[in-house]
Design a protein around this motif. Structure first.
Motif, PDB file in Angstrom:
ATOM      1  N   THR A  85      44.030  43.930  43.397  1.00  0.00           N
ATOM      2  CA  THR A  85      44.276  42.421  43.474  1.00  0.00           C
ATOM      3  C   THR A  85      45.852  41.566  44.229  1.00  0.00           C
ATOM      4  O   THR A  85      46.950  41.881  42.910  1.00  0.00           O
ATOM      5  CB  THR A  85      43.988  41.712  42.015  1.00  0.00           C
ATOM      6  N   ASP A  86      45.707  40.547  44.424  1.00  0.00           N
ATOM      7  CA  ASP A  86      47.217  40.060  44.709  1.00  0.00           C
ATOM      8  C   ASP A  86      47.296  38.448  44.456  1.00  0.00           C
ATOM      9  O   ASP A  86      45.925  38.393  44.479  1.00  0.00           O
ATOM     10  CB  ASP A  86      47.716  40.418  45.916  1.00  0.00           C
ATOM     11  N   ILE A  87      47.876  37.805  45.129  1.00  0.00           N
ATOM     12  CA  ILE A  87      47.549  36.166  44.737  1.00  0.00           C
ATOM     13  C   ILE A  87      47.008  35.392  45.671  1.00  0.00           C
ATOM     14  O   ILE A  87      46.280  34.831  45.467  1.00  0.00           O
ATOM     15  CB  ILE A  87      49.156  36.075  44.344  1.00  0.00           C
ATOM     16  N   VAL A 125      43.528  35.832  44.620  1.00  0.00           N
ATOM     17  CA  VAL A 125      43.422  35.551  44.158  1.00  0.00           C
ATOM     18  C   VAL A 125      43.129  33.631  44.139  1.00  0.00           C
ATOM     19  O   VAL A 125      42.232  33.119  44.087  1.00  0.00           O
ATOM     20  CB  VAL A 125      43.638  34.877  42.525  1.00  0.00           C
ATOM     21  N   HIS A 126      43.845  33.026  45.247  1.00  0.00           N
ATOM     22  CA  HIS A 126      44.072  31.897  45.326  1.00  0.00           C
ATOM     23  C   HIS A 126      42.142  31.782  46.672  1.00  0.00           C
ATOM     24  O   HIS A 126      41.869  30.551  46.411  1.00  0.00           O
ATOM     25  CB  HIS A 126      45.588  30.932  46.707  1.00  0.00           C
ATOM     26  N   ASP A 153      39.633  33.477  45.964  1.00  0.00           N
ATOM     27  CA  ASP A 153      38.879  33.791  45.137  1.00  0.00           C
ATOM     28  C   ASP A 153      38.491  31.912  44.189  1.00  0.00           C
ATOM     29  O   ASP A 153      37.375  31.433  44.815  1.00  0.00           O
ATOM     30  CB  ASP A 153      38.632  34.679  44.426  1.00  0.00           C
ATOM     31  N   LEU A 154      39.034  31.647  44.235  1.00  0.00           N
ATOM     32  CA  LEU A 154      39.716  30.020  43.099  1.00  0.00           C
ATOM     33  C   LEU A 154      38.636  28.655  44.429  1.00  0.00           C
ATOM     34  O   LEU A 154      38.175  28.240  44.051  1.00  0.00           O
ATOM     35  CB  LEU A 154      40.962  29.130  43.334  1.00  0.00           C
TER      36      LEU A 154
END
Lengths: 194, 109
Positions: free
Chosen positions: A2-4, A7-8, A10-11
């Motif tokens: 998982t990296d940033i 995460v972005h 997915d959001l």
């Protein structure tokens, strides 16, 4: 891992789903608009020709409309696939108290103030119902942002129209309801396609 | 994000992320359910733009973890499966979102 960036992404995906959820009414609920669009011009036209029948028709129709509205609301829950009791409660309170309160206030005014009678009572109730619609538009459903002001303005200018004023107002309100229904359906389709 | 800053992120959020919610369909489903009493399978599928098979598999994992409650009923002789967020699911979602917030704050983007 998982990296940033992941995460972005997915959001963003979740945001898209939430936006689609926020968009518009299911088709079933929009049918309520068309019910009122068919009903209102008949009642308002009667006001120009026979006030007694009009009062009977509008009062009975309001009760039938509430029952039809509740049935549509129950059916739309299954069709829309969403159970949101808090929103249902808000809607019931808004429409029952808003529309009922407007009519009760209008009757109370006519009863307590002898100078307030005749077509004026109809105009005031139309303006008040316009405010109820506008409030729903501000807080819940933007398609009502058109219909509320149409009702408010119509309630005011109807006294300036020399002939068939109520018939004209009924047609304008029906047009506003149909336009609101089409806008709501298009907005819903647009949101789901996004 | 550089390798150094990525390494710095780990202690501040990564280890607090819920592994089950690191799949975007499962995260999306819980976020949508958090804003309603219940949603049908078909509504979730349309909102998340997932296939029946994929969403079914992801929702089953959430059900097995006790994050969602499932109820089946018939309307107009058609079966509807309703999903709602359980108390454990709400707590897990809250913790996961908090971890994501920490991650984003730590990344300073």
């Amino acid at each position: 891992m998982t990296d940033i960036k992941q995460v972005h992404e997915d959001l963003e995906y979740v945001r898209g789903a939430v936006n689609r959820r926020a968009g518009g009414l299911p088709g079933e609920a929009v049918r309520g608009y068309y019910f009122w669009a068919a009903y209102v011009p008949i009642g308002f036209t009667l006001l120009d020709f026979n006030v007694r029948y009009a009062n009977w028709f509008l009062t009975t129709g309001a009760l039938v409309g509430i029952v039809v509205g509740l049935i549509i609301s129950a059916r739309s829950r299954h069709r829309s696939g969403v159970i949101d009791r808090e929103r249902d409660r808000q809607a019931k309170l808004h429409w029952l108290l808003g529309l009922g309160g407007s009519m009760a206030a209008d009757f109370a005014l006519a009863w307590t103030n002898p100078t307030f009678h005749g077509p004026c009572t109809g105009q005031v109730v139309v303006v008040m119902i316009g405010i109820v619609y506008l409030m729903w538009g501000i807080y819940h459903d933007r398609s009502f942002l058109v219909l509320g002001p149409v009702l408010m303005a119509g309630g005011v200018v109807v006294s300036l129209i020399p002939h068939f004023a109520w018939t004209s107002l009924g047609v304008v309100i029906a047009g506003g309801l149909v336009a609101s229904g089409i806008l709501a359906q298009r907005a819903s389709a647009r949101q789901m396609a996004a | 994000v550089s390798q150094t800053s990525r390494q710095n992120l780990a202690p501040r959020g990564l280890d607090q992320l819920d592994p089950l919610l690191q799949h975007r369909s499962r995260l999306g489903a819980l976020v949508l359910l958090s804003d309603a009493d219940a949603m049908s399978f078909s509504r979730l599928r349309d909102l998340l733009k997932e296939t029946d098979g994929n969403l079914g598999a992801q929702l089953r994992k959430l059900e097995e973890a006790g994050y969602v409650d499932v109820r089946k009923e018939f309307a107009d002789r058609k079966p509807i499966t309703w999903y709602s967020l359980s108390r454990a699911g709400r707590a897990a979602l809250r913790g996961h979102l908090k971890a994501i917030e920490s991650l984003i704050n730590a990344a300073n983007v």
